[in-house]
Design an enzyme around this catalytic site. Structure first.
Site, short mmCIF file in Angstrom:
data_model
loop_
_atom_site.label_atom_id
_atom_site.label_comp_id
_atom_site.label_asym_id
_atom_site.label_seq_id
_atom_site.Cartn_x
_atom_site.Cartn_y
_atom_site.Cartn_z
NE ARG A 52 39.13 48.54 47.57
CZ ARG A 52 38.65 49.57 47.41
NH1 ARG A 52 37.35 50.13 47.27
NH2 ARG A 52 39.56 50.46 46.99
CG ASP A 54 32.01 41.96 50.66
OD1 ASP A 54 32.45 42.96 50.58
OD2 ASP A 54 31.12 41.28 49.85
CE1 TYR A 112 37.15 36.08 46.83
CE2 TYR A 112 37.46 36.13 44.32
CZ TYR A 112 37.17 36.77 45.77
OH TYR A 112 37.83 37.94 45.99
NE ARG A 202 27.88 36.53 50.55
CZ ARG A 202 27.78 37.70 51.11
NH1 ARG A 202 28.51 38.79 51.42
NH2 ARG A 202 26.55 37.82 52.00
#
Length: 250
Positions: A52, A54, A112, A202
């Protein structure tokens, strides 16, 4: 009526969306894809995604699973969906999937990439996809810090409150720091593992940047991990530099 399971590979620019997951009053990638599917097949399907993402986060290889009664061939579905989708969402592939396929639970690893533009001059073409940092970053120091994150650890120090998880232990198989561009201004953090906590990549990026700008030594990362305390790590990097690159399955 017989049904089949499909696996879609989806790419999107997340700038205009409030993330993947459907929300009642904000545009989301999930809602956009569901609307396109309904327009083509007349079906109201349930979509599962590998992650999911962001608000503001992008994807090159988001995986979406669904069950359908549509008999349209996979290649035809790619064409039809892209004809209905807005220009910032693209279906790059549709293929058959095993019965009961679940894009989240069946994923083995996710990759990622966090993208930085490291230059005194802010980027133009990459402004939506790279975090601009004018202070010169020490790539070698960041890689030394990144090496300490590889393996199986408790990554609670990088989790932002907002998601209930039974465990904060994850295995990272790769945390790499790459540098490119004409003047070395493009710095990419590639992070791959068996799962990620809320805002984990992040948080990792913000922590590595603290090392890169000389505020901390690489060994500090080991102390942050051992603390299991989010307050001890670096700040979350902005969402717009993050891209879901690829998800691997058996």
């Amino acid at each position: 009526m017989s049904e089949r399971w499909l696996k879609l590979t989806v790419a999107y620019d997340g700038t205009a969306y409030a993330g993947w997951q459907i929300q009642p009053s904000h545009p989301t990638v999930q809602a956009t894809l569901m609307e396109a599917w309904r327009a083509i097949t007349g079906e109201q399907v349930t979509l599962t995604a590998s992650g999911r993402t962001d608000a503001g986060v992008h994807a090159l290889g988001q995986i979406v699973g669904l069950r359908t009664a549509s008999k349209l061939e996979c290649a035809r579905l790619v064409q039809a969906l892209n004809a209905k989708l807005p220009e910032d969402v693209v279906v790059t592939g549709v293929e058959s999937a095993p019965n009961g396929f679940h894009a989240t639970h069946d994923a083995l690893t996710k990759w990622y990439r966090y993208q930085i533009h490291n230059s005194r001059v802010r980027p133009l073409m990459d402004r939506r996809y790279r975090w601009h940092l004018p202070q010169t970053l020490d790539v070698r120091a960041m890689q030394a810090a990144a090496d300490l994150m590889v393996g199986r650890h408790d990554f609670a120090c990088f989790e932002t409150t907002g998601s209930e998880r039974s465990s904060t232990v994850r295995t990272l198989t790769r945390v790499g720091v790459g540098q490119g561009g004409a003047a070395g201004e493009k710095i990419d953090f590639d992070v791959e593992g068996d799962g990620f906590l809320y805002n984990m990549v992040r948080g990792i990026t913000g922590t590595l940047v603290e090392v890169g700008r000389g505020a901390r030594e690489p060994q500090w990362v080991a102390e942050v991990l051992a603390s299991r305390d989010r307050r001890n790590a670096g700040p979350n990097a902005p969402a717009h530099g993050l891209v879901l690159v690829e998800v691997r399955y058996a």
